[in-house]
Design a protein around this motif. Structure first.
Motif, PDB file in Angstrom:
ATOM      1  N   ARG A  67       0.830  -1.214   0.000  1.00 16.26           N
ATOM      2  CA  ARG A  67       0.000   0.000   0.000  1.00 16.26           C
ATOM      3  C   ARG A  67       0.859   1.256   0.000  1.00 16.26           C
ATOM      4  O   ARG A  67       0.515   2.264  -0.612  1.00 16.26           O
ATOM      5  N   ARG A  69       2.231   1.819  -3.479  1.00 15.54           N
ATOM      6  CA  ARG A  69       1.166   2.272  -4.396  1.00 15.54           C
ATOM      7  C   ARG A  69       0.564   3.621  -3.999  1.00 15.54           C
ATOM      8  O   ARG A  69      -0.298   4.134  -4.692  1.00 15.54           O
ATOM      9  N   ASP A 120      -1.400   4.018  -1.465  1.00 14.88           N
ATOM     10  CA  ASP A 120      -2.748   3.782  -0.956  1.00 14.88           C
ATOM     11  C   ASP A 120      -2.834   4.236   0.493  1.00 14.88           C
ATOM     12  O   ASP A 120      -1.832   4.582   1.128  1.00 14.88           O
ATOM     13  N   TYR A 122       1.317  -3.209  -9.393  1.00 10.61           N
ATOM     14  CA  TYR A 122       0.210  -2.291  -9.642  1.00 10.61           C
ATOM     15  C   TYR A 122      -0.888  -3.019 -10.418  1.00 10.61           C
ATOM     16  O   TYR A 122      -0.674  -3.431 -11.561  1.00 10.61           O
ATOM     17  N   LYS A 161      -6.069  -0.908 -11.964  1.00  9.68           N
ATOM     18  CA  LYS A 161      -6.555   0.408 -11.560  1.00  9.68           C
ATOM     19  C   LYS A 161      -5.416   1.407 -11.365  1.00  9.68           C
ATOM     20  O   LYS A 161      -5.639   2.598 -11.284  1.00  9.68           O
ATOM     21  N   TYR A 162      -4.177   0.921 -11.301  1.00 11.39           N
ATOM     22  CA  TYR A 162      -3.043   1.804 -11.125  1.00 11.39           C
ATOM     23  C   TYR A 162      -2.314   2.089 -12.435  1.00 11.39           C
ATOM     24  O   TYR A 162      -1.267   2.702 -12.430  1.00 11.39           O
ATOM     25  N   ILE A 183      -5.753   9.020  -8.932  1.00  7.47           N
ATOM     26  CA  ILE A 183      -6.854   8.061  -8.749  1.00  7.47           C
ATOM     27  C   ILE A 183      -7.522   8.320  -7.410  1.00  7.47           C
ATOM     28  O   ILE A 183      -6.873   8.320  -6.366  1.00  7.47           O
ATOM     29  N   SER A 184      -8.825   8.543  -7.452  1.00  9.93           N
ATOM     30  CA  SER A 184      -9.624   8.677  -6.234  1.00  9.93           C
ATOM     31  C   SER A 184     -10.900   7.871  -6.420  1.00  9.93           C
ATOM     32  O   SER A 184     -11.532   7.927  -7.493  1.00  9.93           O
ATOM     33  N   ASP A 185     -11.262   7.127  -5.387  1.00  9.89           N
ATOM     34  CA  ASP A 185     -12.440   6.241  -5.460  1.00  9.89           C
ATOM     35  C   ASP A 185     -12.359   5.321  -6.674  1.00  9.89           C
ATOM     36  O   ASP A 185     -13.353   5.087  -7.389  1.00  9.89           O
ATOM     37  N   ASN A 186     -11.141   4.814  -6.930  1.00  9.89           N
ATOM     38  CA  ASN A 186     -10.889   3.883  -8.034  1.00  9.89           C
ATOM     39  C   ASN A 186     -11.191   4.484  -9.406  1.00  9.89           C
ATOM     40  O   ASN A 186     -11.389   3.756 -10.384  1.00  9.89           O
ATOM     41  N   GLN A 187     -11.217   5.814  -9.498  1.00  5.44           N
ATOM     42  CA  GLN A 187     -11.483   6.476 -10.767  1.00  5.44           C
ATOM     43  C   GLN A 187     -10.306   7.382 -11.142  1.00  5.44           C
ATOM     44  O   GLN A 187      -9.716   8.033 -10.294  1.00  5.44           O
ATOM     45  N   TRP A 188     -10.006   7.409 -12.442  1.00  8.21           N
ATOM     46  CA  TRP A 188      -8.959   8.275 -12.965  1.00  8.21           C
ATOM     47  C   TRP A 188      -9.532   9.673 -13.151  1.00  8.21           C
ATOM     48  O   TRP A 188     -10.484   9.874 -13.895  1.00  8.21           O
TER      49      TRP A 188
END
Length: 673
Positions: free
Chosen positions: A245, A248, A250, A289, A292-293, A343-348
């Protein structure tokens, strides 16, 4: 000078005692000034607790040598910037004993050195004599505190017994000795100041992340790709997941502490020096990664990389973006438009950082400018400030997103040849702070400044160069900037005041420079003033010490010559210093004055008793010649003292009784009991 292996605190204890200076006084001079005193952490969080540069000037020991006497070299192998890292104390947490002073009695007997490595908790025996380390007094068994002036003379703080009196016995357990020699070897490697890192740098990752990746790679058996299911022991699961984490960026990251690293290396039968020879395959790093990364597409319609990730590049020096309490992991930048992404909330998503203010706001400003809206109308409608509008307009003008009629208002006539060097002198600011500095240094107009800051060369520097990081400090909008001429004048004033009675203060220096005091609270001027204050305090302290010692000696000598009694409070009054001031800053002087006054009092009492005893026999002899009764008042009158004075001393009372027997005379009244 420091001795081999000596800790910084041990050295300071030794030299303060040798120079008749209290340890607390020295710490007061070089302390960083935080509200909470953490002197017990000097060997670990050295430059957070004390001003090491000021200490170097006082004791005359080079700065690198002082750093080598602490655990700072261990921490430097973990973090890239020890002075700004927020979590580097965690590296050494619970690894050393900061409460009790540990020592080898035999070593103390030989050289009297309090070694740094002895404070490591897992170091149990002396590697030279193979005897167990201890912190207890051999007589009263009280643990010796980490900081105590008694350690300078190797005596117990509680009972005063010598700490070298231990009846030591050698450790005969071969297995324990071998284990401890391995511990010594590991720690000496970690404490080696010539090494800057524990592992070879992994791509563009920081030291912390490079170490985390290396540990993960070793624990999984050096595979080509990362396998989240391949964890050797269940007890390491949480650590390995936390390390991933952290790599990444996280939430809830973990890092490898010194204790964990050494435990893992010993479990894998590796030496700390082996870490630098390990090379991590690129395939292993990329496999850490998940999808999503991976880079997302550029979302700026005017960018040549729009809709693709071809222009994306990872901002490796940045942990994450945080804007409006939203955290964006995997911070990246598009090399076409220099918009920031994460990336926030799994969104680019596009990140609306102050460097470019975001795609959405830029499109709104562009639309309003191209429709002929005034700057005031735009700021009111979009609820933004004029400097922010100028910044966005400069970006739009550089990327040719404005109509020609509008672009000419925000486009300078020419670009400076050395624009990047100019920006580096201004600092990593694209707001009003940088604009004010640019105007003062180069005469740039507001519109020119924001256009220059939007250029690809400057944006590449601001996004990819770690030197461009904006320091975390309080807002300084509108702050006065010290010029080069004022800086030279400041140095001259400091040198002039340093050895004078003029106290060096920020307010005083600001008044001399005719500038606000807050202008001096920036680096390097703040450090310069603090270092000068420390040197001046030490100089004034030394001068005051010599003056007080001289004046006290003169006053006491005059009392001896005149035959007057020496009273401590009279000495304090003559010196113009109160008891509390002397107890705090010059305890040795207060003790000496007290001792001299006490000895003088004892001498006077002894002389007075001898005078009274001799006078008693003469008085009784005269009284016996004319009277058969012994009256205590008559004896007192003969001696010229009160009756109570005779009763005050037991030796005088005994002399009267002896005289009564010698001259065979009784007492009819005022009987002596």
């Amino acid at each position: 000078m420091p001795k081999s292996g000596e800790s910084l605190t041990g050295y300071l204890i030794r030299i303060t005692h040798k120079n008749f200076v209290s340890l607390s006084s020295l710490f007061t001079l070089v302390h960083n000034g935080s509200r909470r005193r953490t002197d017990h952490q000097i060997d670990i969080l050295t430059e957070r607790v004390i001003n090491l540069e000021a200490l170097s000037g006082i004791v005359g020991v080079p700065l690198p040598q002082l750093r080598a006497m602490t655990f700072q070299s261990v921490v430097e192998k973990y973090v890239d910037h020890i002075d700004t890292s927020q979590d580097y104390p965690a590296v050494m947490r619970d690894v050393t004993d900061k409460i009790h002073r540990r020592f080898c009695p035999v070593c103390l007997q030989e050289d009297g050195v309090l070694k740094l490595i002895w404070q490591v908790k897992e170091v149990e025996i002396c590697d030279k004599h193979h005897v167990r380390l201890t912190s207890k007094c051999p007589v009263c068994t009280v643990d010796q505190p980490f900081l105590s002036i008694n350690l300078a003379v190797l005596r117990c703080l509680s009972c005063g017994s010598k700490l070298t009196l231990h009846g030591t016995t050698k450790v005969e357990d071969i297995g324990l000795i071998a284990n401890q020699l391995r511990v010594y070897s590991d720690w000496r490697y970690l404490m080696n100041p010539s090494l800057s890192s524990l592992v070879s740098k992994v791509q563009d990752y920081t030291k912390v992340k490079s170490l985390a990746i290396t540990v993960l790679y070793l624990l999984q058996g050096k595979p080509e790709t990362y396998n989240p299911e391949s964890i050797p022991q269940s007890r390491l699961r949480k650590l390995m997941q936390g390390l991933v984490r952290m790599v990444r960026d996280d939430s809830d990251p973990k890092r490898v502490s010194v204790y964990q690293l050494l435990s893992i290396l010993r479990w894998l039968d590796l030496e700390p020096s082996d870490l630098r020879r390990i090379l991590i395959p690129s395939s292993y790093i990329s496999s850490m990664y998940p999808s999503k990364y991976s880079f997302g597409p550029c979302l700026a319609p005017w960018c040549r990389f729009y809709g693709t990730s071809n222009g994306m590049e990872r901002i490796v020096w940045k942990h994450c973006f945080v804007e409006d309490r939203v955290r964006y992991a995997y911070p990246s930048v598009c090399k076409g438009c220099y918009m920031r992404y994460g990336i926030s909330d799994n969104q680019w998503n596009n990140v609306p950082v102050s460097f470019c203010d975001g795609i959405e706001l830029a499109q709104k400003v562009r639309k309003l400018l191209n429709t002929g809206a005034s700057n005031t109308l735009i700021t009111q409608k979009l609820k933004i400030r004029h400097p922010q509008l100028s910044r966005i307009a400069g970006y739009l003008a550089y990327h040719q997103l404005l109509d020609d009629s509008n672009a000419k208002h925000y486009t300078p006539q020419s670009l400076p040849n050395n624009i990047l060097e100019c920006v580096k002198k201004i600092g990593p600011f694209v707001s009003e702070i940088g604009q004010a500095k640019a105007k003062k240094l180069y005469g740039w107009k507001t519109t020119d400044f924001y256009y220059y800051m939007a250029t690809s060369e400057v944006q590449a520097y601001l996004s990819m160069d770690e030197e461009s990081k904006v320091p975390l400090r309080r807002k300084t909008a509108g702050r006065r900037v010290i010029t080069e001429e004022e800086a030279r004048k400041l140095e001259a004033i400091i040198e002039q005041w340093k050895m004078s009675d003029t106290r060096i203060t920020f307010q005083g220096l600001a008044k001399a420079l005719n500038c606000p005091a807050i202008a001096l609270h920036v680096k390097p001027y703040e450090d310069m003033v603090i270092a000068a204050q420390t040197e001046q305090q030490f100089f004034l302290y030394k001068r005051e010490k010599n003056e007080l010692r001289k004046r006290a000696s003169e006053f006491i000598d005059s009392k001896f010559r005149s035959g007057e009694p020496i009273l401590a409070f009279e000495v304090y009054a003559y010196l113009g210093r109160g008891l509390n001031h002397l107890k705090r800053h010059f305890p040795w002087l207060r003790k000496w004055i007290t001792l001299v006054a006490k000895k003088d009092q004892e001498t006077r009492i002894k002389e007075k008793k001898e005078y009274l005893i001799a006078g008693v026999f003469l008085a009784v002899e005269e009284i016996a010649a004319t009277s058969s009764n012994l009256n205590l008042d008559d004896i007192a009158n003969h001696l010229g003292v009160s009756r109570d004075t005779l009763k005050l001393y037991g030796d005088v009372t005994e002399a009267i009784n002896q005289a009564k027997l010698i001259y065979n005379i009784g007492v009819v009244k005022n009987r002596i009991r």
